[in-house]
Scaffold this active site. Structure first.
Site, PDB file in Angstrom:
ATOM      1  N   CYS A 263       0.847  -1.194   0.000  1.00  0.00           N
ATOM      2  CA  CYS A 263       0.000   0.000   0.000  1.00  0.00           C
ATOM      3  C   CYS A 263       0.886   1.249   0.000  1.00  0.00           C
ATOM      4  O   CYS A 263       1.615   1.490  -0.949  1.00  0.00           O
ATOM      5  CB  CYS A 263      -0.945  -0.067   1.200  1.00  0.00           C
ATOM      6  SG  CYS A 263      -2.184   1.220   1.300  1.00  0.00           S
TER       7      CYS A 263
ATOM      8  N   ASP B 225      -8.889  -2.555  -7.823  1.00  0.00           N
ATOM      9  CA  ASP B 225      -8.428  -1.523  -6.883  1.00  0.00           C
ATOM     10  C   ASP B 225      -9.148  -0.211  -7.191  1.00  0.00           C
ATOM     11  O   ASP B 225      -9.080   0.304  -8.309  1.00  0.00           O
ATOM     12  CB  ASP B 225      -6.913  -1.341  -7.028  1.00  0.00           C
ATOM     13  CG  ASP B 225      -6.295  -0.566  -5.879  1.00  0.00           C
ATOM     14  OD1 ASP B 225      -6.878   0.460  -5.463  1.00  0.00           O
ATOM     15  OD2 ASP B 225      -5.227  -0.973  -5.408  1.00  0.00           O
TER      16      ASP B 225
ATOM     17  N   HIS C  83      -7.669  -3.617  -3.732  1.00  0.00           N
ATOM     18  CA  HIS C  83      -6.529  -3.154  -2.957  1.00  0.00           C
ATOM     19  C   HIS C  83      -6.330  -4.060  -1.742  1.00  0.00           C
ATOM     20  O   HIS C  83      -7.259  -4.692  -1.259  1.00  0.00           O
ATOM     21  CB  HIS C  83      -6.795  -1.715  -2.504  1.00  0.00           C
ATOM     22  CG  HIS C  83      -5.579  -0.986  -2.044  1.00  0.00           C
ATOM     23  ND1 HIS C  83      -4.626  -0.505  -2.926  1.00  0.00           N
ATOM     24  CD2 HIS C  83      -5.145  -0.653  -0.813  1.00  0.00           C
ATOM     25  CE1 HIS C  83      -3.667   0.099  -2.240  1.00  0.00           C
ATOM     26  NE2 HIS C  83      -3.953   0.016  -0.962  1.00  0.00           N
TER      27      HIS C  83
END
Length: 291
Positions: A171, A228, A260
């Site tokens: 991330c 995502d 994600h």
């Protein structure tokens, strides 16, 4: 004053409710800074430290700060190939520590420095939006890269092999992985998990991965999810094309059914099959790169 854009929030924690009270369902494991409750029936991966040298260490940063970090490595003198593990926005919580132990069980010295230490502790902030606004947005990229350099130096002096240095991040840490690959010419390889590739320049984040393609020193594997909400596949394709044009060694895997944070086994976003495939690819990428 730094602000958090909607796109930043979406790319870091897409689909999560804003209040900690609404999504933290008790303690998953000691040391979590902030976590979402796993989906019903979902198991959190727990890697034991038995047979490893694991625990908290202190790294001397260039500005004199005693930077806290978590280290896991095999028992013995080494030298071991070293991997810098870069945190999500929630800090060096138990999931990140577990990733270090997973790497240590594969023969690596893995170290996750607390890259938010100067700006604040996400564990004491209840709102994800506030974590982004009060901590993350105040962390300069230059500081992060310098702290990673210091961590790499600590590794080399404490059982790590300076000629075999890698990095992986998730991330927020995925974006940092790309930037560090353009920063440290001694890096052997990187694996970026769903790291943002583009963005608006600011005093804290003057460039993004797409801006430093020509400077990337080490081969990087990018692992992304087609669903995502904050990182469109078009960004991945643009980055892939620019890297190829610049003659850089890189590969991308885009998982069609993942969004994600598909590797984060403590969150509902976790996709076990894609996470396992990505992990196998990480190990193969490191091995093929001489780590």
């Amino acid at each position: 004053m730094a602000t958090v854009q909607d796109s930043d929030f979406d790319s870091l924690v897409p689909g999560l409710p804003l209040s900690r009270r609404t999504f933290v369902g008790g303690s998953l494991a000691a040391g979590f800074a902030l976590a979402v409750q796993p989906a019903l029936g979902q198991s959190v991966v727990v890697t034991p430290a038995d047979g490893l040298v694991a625990g908290e260490i202190t790294v001397q940063a260039p500005d004199g700060v005693a930077l806290k970090a978590y280290r896991a490595q095999p028992a013995g003198k080494g030298p071991f190939p070293s991997v810098l593990v870069v945190q999500e926005i929630f800090g060096v919580h138990e999931y990140i520590r577990d990733v270090c132990r997973r790497l240590a069980r594969q023969g690596y010295q893995a170290i996750a420095p607390n890259l938010y230490q100067r700006q604040g502790d996400p564990a004491g902030i209840e709102s994800v939006a506030d974590i982004l606004a009060k901590v993350v947005s105040k962390v300069p990229d230059a500081q992060v890269l310098a702290d990673l350099d210091a961590t790499a130096a600590w590794a080399a002096a404490n059982g790590g092999d300076p000629a075999r240095l890698g990095i992986t991040g998730f991330c927020w840490g995925g974006r940092i992985t790309w930037l560090y690959a353009a920063h440290n010419p001694k890096l052997k390889a990187g694996v970026a998990w769903y790291g943002r590739l583009t963005g608006v320049a600011s005093a804290m984040t003057p460039v993004h991965p797409i801006d430093v393609v020509d400077k990337i020193n080490a081969p990087v594997l990018g692992l992304y999810g087609a669903k995502d909400q904050g990182i469109p596949v078009s960004d991945v394709e643009d980055m892939k094309a620019d890297l190829a044009k610049a003659g850089k060694r890189a590969e991308f895997v885009v998982y069609p059914e993942s969004g994600h944070a598909f590797h984060a086994d403590y969150r509902p976003s976790y996709r076990a099959e894609d996470a396992a495939d990505g992990w196998r690819r990480l190990l193969a990428w490191f091995k093929a790169s001489g780590l």
